[in-house]
Design an enzyme around this catalytic site. Structure first.
Site, mmCIF file in Angstrom:
data_model
loop_
_atom_site.group_PDB
_atom_site.id
_atom_site.type_symbol
_atom_site.label_atom_id
_atom_site.label_comp_id
_atom_site.label_asym_id
_atom_site.label_seq_id
_atom_site.Cartn_x
_atom_site.Cartn_y
_atom_site.Cartn_z
ATOM 1 N N MET A 30 1.056 -1.175 -0.028
ATOM 2 C CA MET A 30 -0.207 0.052 0.018
ATOM 3 C C MET A 30 0.833 1.176 -0.006
ATOM 4 O O MET A 30 0.463 2.342 0.320
ATOM 5 C CB MET A 30 -0.902 -0.009 1.359
ATOM 6 C CG MET A 30 -1.849 -1.269 1.374
ATOM 7 S SD MET A 30 -3.374 -0.840 1.929
ATOM 8 C CE MET A 30 -2.871 -0.861 3.725
ATOM 9 N N GLY A 36 10.759 -2.630 5.803
ATOM 10 C CA GLY A 36 9.969 -4.073 5.925
ATOM 11 C C GLY A 36 9.574 -4.317 4.376
ATOM 12 O O GLY A 36 9.950 -5.438 3.783
ATOM 13 N N HIS A 37 9.005 -3.368 3.725
ATOM 14 C CA HIS A 37 8.598 -3.588 2.413
ATOM 15 C C HIS A 37 10.196 -3.882 1.550
ATOM 16 O O HIS A 37 9.901 -4.873 0.853
ATOM 17 C CB HIS A 37 8.164 -2.384 1.680
ATOM 18 C CG HIS A 37 6.736 -2.174 2.473
ATOM 19 N ND1 HIS A 37 6.651 -0.726 3.093
ATOM 20 C CD2 HIS A 37 5.405 -2.534 2.438
ATOM 21 C CE1 HIS A 37 5.562 -0.705 3.691
ATOM 22 N NE2 HIS A 37 4.835 -1.592 3.127
ATOM 23 N N GLN A 61 -10.715 -2.531 1.435
ATOM 24 C CA GLN A 61 -9.968 -3.540 2.814
ATOM 25 C C GLN A 61 -10.104 -2.501 3.823
ATOM 26 O O GLN A 61 -9.751 -3.012 4.863
ATOM 27 C CB GLN A 61 -8.751 -4.154 2.277
ATOM 28 C CG GLN A 61 -7.620 -3.110 2.431
ATOM 29 C CD GLN A 61 -6.266 -3.748 2.164
ATOM 30 O OE1 GLN A 61 -5.954 -4.289 0.940
ATOM 31 N NE2 GLN A 61 -5.390 -3.613 3.037
ATOM 32 N N ASP A 150 2.051 -9.242 8.799
ATOM 33 C CA ASP A 150 0.660 -9.323 8.576
ATOM 34 C C ASP A 150 0.473 -11.085 8.504
ATOM 35 O O ASP A 150 0.088 -11.582 7.321
ATOM 36 C CB ASP A 150 0.096 -8.732 7.382
ATOM 37 C CG ASP A 150 0.503 -7.173 7.494
ATOM 38 O OD1 ASP A 150 -0.334 -6.402 8.137
ATOM 39 O OD2 ASP A 150 1.490 -6.734 7.121
ATOM 40 N N ILE A 176 10.747 -7.199 9.675
ATOM 41 C CA ILE A 176 11.722 -6.324 10.076
ATOM 42 C C ILE A 176 11.166 -5.275 11.238
ATOM 43 O O ILE A 176 9.866 -4.779 11.028
ATOM 44 C CB ILE A 176 11.888 -5.655 8.879
ATOM 45 C CG1 ILE A 176 12.156 -6.434 7.645
ATOM 46 C CG2 ILE A 176 13.161 -4.675 8.804
ATOM 47 C CD1 ILE A 176 13.542 -7.424 7.892
HETATM 48 P P1 AMP Z 1 1.444 -2.967 3.278
HETATM 49 O O1 AMP Z 1 1.972 -1.877 2.689
HETATM 50 O O2 AMP Z 1 1.409 -2.575 5.013
HETATM 51 O O3 AMP Z 1 0.058 -3.584 2.838
HETATM 52 O O4 AMP Z 1 2.338 -4.137 3.445
HETATM 53 C C1 AMP Z 1 2.789 -4.704 2.171
HETATM 54 C C2 AMP Z 1 3.701 -6.235 2.437
HETATM 55 O O5 AMP Z 1 4.784 -5.588 3.233
HETATM 56 C C3 AMP Z 1 2.785 -7.126 3.343
HETATM 57 O O6 AMP Z 1 3.168 -8.434 2.750
HETATM 58 C C4 AMP Z 1 3.325 -6.755 4.490
HETATM 59 O O7 AMP Z 1 3.388 -7.835 5.588
HETATM 60 C C5 AMP Z 1 4.685 -6.311 4.421
HETATM 61 N N1 AMP Z 1 5.414 -5.943 5.417
HETATM 62 C C6 AMP Z 1 5.142 -4.546 6.067
HETATM 63 N N2 AMP Z 1 5.937 -4.099 7.224
HETATM 64 C C7 AMP Z 1 6.519 -5.119 7.264
HETATM 65 C C8 AMP Z 1 7.883 -5.301 8.146
HETATM 66 N N3 AMP Z 1 7.979 -4.751 9.168
HETATM 67 N N4 AMP Z 1 8.524 -6.559 8.005
HETATM 68 C C9 AMP Z 1 8.349 -7.607 7.060
HETATM 69 N N5 AMP Z 1 7.233 -7.406 6.149
HETATM 70 C C10 AMP Z 1 6.440 -6.345 6.268
#
Ligand code: AMP
Length: 280
Positions: A30, A36-37, A61, A150, A176
């Site tokens: 998103m 993390g990303h 969502q 997640d 992360i």
């Molecule tokens: P989001 O942008 O929050 O929807 O996250 C996109 C992807 O990045 C999802 O698969 C998340 O699980 C992953 N993600 C977000 N934060 C982290 C993190 N701190 N460590 C690992 N993966 C992450």
């Protein structure tokens, strides 16, 4: 690196890559990207010839009372991070591009979506599964990357891919964290300085629960009670849930006799944060 805003552009590019025999990895996000990303993108770059990162704040969502409007956005910084990390394309559609033209089809799941975030956000996974399904059909990746941050989402997507015989591999990647333990999240930007300190209660509870299991505790209730007490001791924290489920089926469990996911969702002020660990 290419920035694509339409489904047509992505499909044409992927068709060309496939014609050349190249493998394709997809990292759905998103946006407001952080390390993390980036860890997902890095892994995808090592395992695929071309990597597509989708940056899309998926309206379906979010429930009406949630943070769709205020969700942080910075496309320029996201594109820079993707380019520097080796992605070949960022796909950034408008909501109209994804859901225009009388859209009425949704992917609904039972079972794995019942507990945890599925309980407190009843329409959330319907939106996630629908958009991820669309992204899989648009990008036709060989592999797609999801974070354990997640964890329920990862389990849900794995289940969907298996149940619907989708032709790709789902790759799960570790959480992360910031140096002090807080799981990295785009939503951390909502926190004031005081809330940022209070938010550490999530990772402290997660580390404590994980240690109990590693040290031999088999009674899930004891683990959850210790974690709950830690979180309740923080005045700025309000628990949404602290639960233990079987990692494969996401069914509530009370005894640790196989891989279990222990997950927490906690409001720090108005910001809802999640964290978890998997242990056996
Ligand atoms: P989001 O942008 O929050 O929807 O996250 C996109 C992807 O990045 C999802 O698969 C998340 O699980 C992953 N993600 C977000 N934060 C982290 C993190 N701190 N460590 C690992 N993966 C992450």
């Amino acid at each position: 690196m290419k920035l694509a805003r339409t489904v047509k552009e992505v499909k044409e590019q992927v068709r060309e890559w496939k014609r050349q025999g190249l493998s394709v990895g997809l990292v759905p996000t998103m946006g407001y990207l952080h390390e993390g990303h980036q860890s997902l993108i890095k892994r995808a770059v090592t395992e695929n010839d071309r990597v597509v990162v989708s940056v899309f704040v998926n309206p379906i969502q979010f429930a009406p009372n949630e943070d769709l409007e205020t969700y942080p956005r910075d496309l320029e910084a996201d594109c820079a991070l993707c380019e520097n990390t080796g992605a070949a394309m960022v796909f950034h559609p408008e909501a109209e591009e994804m859901y225009g033209d009388g859209f009425t089809t949704f992917v609904d799941m039972t079972g794995v979506t019942k507990e945890l975030c599925g309980k407190s956000r009843p329409t959330h996974f319907r939106g996630v599964c629908t958009v991820v399904n669309k992204l899989f059909n648009i990008v036709t990746p060989d592999r797609a990357y999801f974070g354990q941050k997640d964890a329920q989402q990862l389990a849900v997507i794995r289940r969907m891919v298996r149940d619907l015989n989708m032709n790709l591999e789902v790759v799960g990647c570790p959480i992360i964290r910031e140096a002090d333990g807080l799981a990295k999240s785009s939503r951390n930007t909502y926190l004031s300085a005081e809330e940022r300190k209070a938010a550490l209660v999530l990772s402290r509870a997660v580390f404590a629960g994980e240690k109990m299991i590693r040290d031999g505790e088999r009674d899930g209730e004891k683990v959850l009670a210790a974690m709950t007490a830690m979180i309740e001791a923080e005045p700025l924290a309000r628990i949404d849930y602290v639960e233990m489920v079987k990692w494969d089926s996401i069914e509530i469990c009370h005894q640790i006799d196989g891989p279990v996911l222990t997950a927490v969702a906690v409001y720090i002020g108005k910001t809802r944060l999640i964290d978890n660990f998997i242990a056996e």
